[in-house]
Design an enzyme around this catalytic site. Sequence first.
Site, PDB file in Angstrom:
ATOM      1  N   SER A  70       0.904  -1.347  -0.033  1.00  0.00           N
ATOM      2  CA  SER A  70      -0.146  -0.127  -0.024  1.00  0.00           C
ATOM      3  C   SER A  70       0.740   1.132  -0.064  1.00  0.00           C
ATOM      4  O   SER A  70       1.868   1.220   0.401  1.00  0.00           O
ATOM      5  CB  SER A  70      -0.831   0.149   1.241  1.00  0.00           C
ATOM      6  OG  SER A  70      -1.651  -1.106   1.202  1.00  0.00           O
TER       7      SER A  70
HETATM    8  N1  SAM Z   1      -0.397  -4.683   3.810  1.00  0.00           N
HETATM    9  C1  SAM Z   1       0.400  -5.485   2.717  1.00  0.00           C
HETATM   10  C2  SAM Z   1       1.824  -4.770   2.613  1.00  0.00           C
HETATM   11  O1  SAM Z   1       2.208  -4.156   3.479  1.00  0.00           O
HETATM   12  O2  SAM Z   1       2.454  -5.353   1.717  1.00  0.00           O
HETATM   13  C3  SAM Z   1      -0.285  -5.043   1.441  1.00  0.00           C
HETATM   14  C4  SAM Z   1      -1.509  -5.961   1.363  1.00  0.00           C
HETATM   15  S1  SAM Z   1      -2.342  -6.028  -0.392  1.00  0.00           S
HETATM   16  C5  SAM Z   1      -2.799  -4.648  -0.784  1.00  0.00           C
HETATM   17  C6  SAM Z   1      -3.620  -7.319   0.151  1.00  0.00           C
HETATM   18  C7  SAM Z   1      -3.340  -8.556   0.531  1.00  0.00           C
HETATM   19  O3  SAM Z   1      -4.486  -9.112   0.993  1.00  0.00           O
HETATM   20  C8  SAM Z   1      -2.846  -9.472  -0.527  1.00  0.00           C
HETATM   21  O4  SAM Z   1      -1.544  -9.839  -0.258  1.00  0.00           O
HETATM   22  C9  SAM Z   1      -3.777 -10.438  -0.652  1.00  0.00           C
HETATM   23  O5  SAM Z   1      -3.273 -11.527  -1.419  1.00  0.00           O
HETATM   24  C10 SAM Z   1      -4.343 -10.472   0.636  1.00  0.00           C
HETATM   25  N2  SAM Z   1      -5.755 -11.100   0.903  1.00  0.00           N
HETATM   26  C11 SAM Z   1      -6.747 -10.645  -0.216  1.00  0.00           C
HETATM   27  N3  SAM Z   1      -7.775 -11.799   0.553  1.00  0.00           N
HETATM   28  C12 SAM Z   1      -7.622 -12.272   1.621  1.00  0.00           C
HETATM   29  C13 SAM Z   1      -8.046 -13.021   2.616  1.00  0.00           C
HETATM   30  N4  SAM Z   1      -9.273 -13.696   2.582  1.00  0.00           N
HETATM   31  N5  SAM Z   1      -7.168 -13.586   3.691  1.00  0.00           N
HETATM   32  C14 SAM Z   1      -5.905 -13.122   3.850  1.00  0.00           C
HETATM   33  N6  SAM Z   1      -5.190 -12.381   2.744  1.00  0.00           N
HETATM   34  C15 SAM Z   1      -5.979 -12.227   1.658  1.00  0.00           C
END
Ligand code: SAM
Length: 222
Positions: A70
Site C-alpha cells: 500500500s
Molecule cells: N499490507 C500489505 C503490505 O504491506 O505489503 C499489502 C496488502 S495487499 C494490498 C492485500 C493482501 O491481501 C494481498 O496480499 C492479498 O493476497 C491478501 N488477501 C486478499 N484476500 C485475503 C484473505 N481472504 N485472507 C488473507 N489475505 C487476503
Amino acid sequence: MTLGHTFPPDPLISKRAHMVRDQVERRGVRDPRVLEAMRAVPRHLFLSGPDRASAYDDTPLPIGCHQTISQPYIVGFMTEALAINEAETVLEIGTGSGYQTAILACLARKVISIERIADLADRARENLRALGIDNAEIIVGDGTAGRPDLSPFDAVLVTAGAPAAPRPLLEQLAPGGRLIAPVGGRSVQELELWTRTRTGFDQRRLIAVVFVPLIGEYGWKE
Ligand code: SAM
C-alpha cells in the site's frame, strides 16, 4: 519514545524521513509512534527488482501475485486510526509483503497476520526474519474468518477491500477493540473504523481508498 524494534542504520534513512514528512505527516498523520515506526522500518527491503528503487515514492507498488504494497500515507493513516499501544495484540488480514506487519510489530506486543497466497506469506516471513522481528506470526489461509481460537484482538487491520466489514472479525474484537477495513465495491472503497462498545459497535466512515479485493468466505468470490 520506545518502539518494539530498532533496526541498524541504512543508506536510505534520509529518503525515508522525507517520505514520512512529505507524504504522511503533511497529510495529517500525527501519532509520534506511527511516524517513528515508519521512519524506522526499511520499506525498500519489502520490495524486489526495479520496484525497490521506488520504495519511497508516493504510490502503491507491485509485490507479485497481482498484489500490491500500500501507499505509505494509507499505511500511516490506517495504523494511526487504530491507536495501538505496546500491550496490545493485533490481527492483520492480508500480509502481502509484510511491510505493514513490520510497522504493527513495532507498535504492538503481538501481531497475527493472515495471507491467502502462500508464496507471499513465505516472502513476508523471510523479510520479517531478516529484520529480527519476532513478535509477528504469519499464517496462510482465508483471513475473512479471522482466528477465533487466537481471539480476542485489540485491533484488526484489513488490507484488502471487502463488500462489508467481515462479521467474524468484528466478533473477534475485545471490548474497546478497533477494526479498520476498506469497504465498498471491488475497485473503490471507503475506510470504515469500527469500535466494540459495551452494547455493540460504533462505526465511522473515514476516507475513500482503492485496494485489491479481499477474497474469501466473508469477502468477494474469486
Ligand atoms: N499490507 C500489505 C503490505 O504491506 O505489503 C499489502 C496488502 S495487499 C494490498 C492485500 C493482501 O491481501 C494481498 O496480499 C492479498 O493476497 C491478501 N488477501 C486478499 N484476500 C485475503 C484473505 N481472504 N485472507 C488473507 N489475505 C487476503
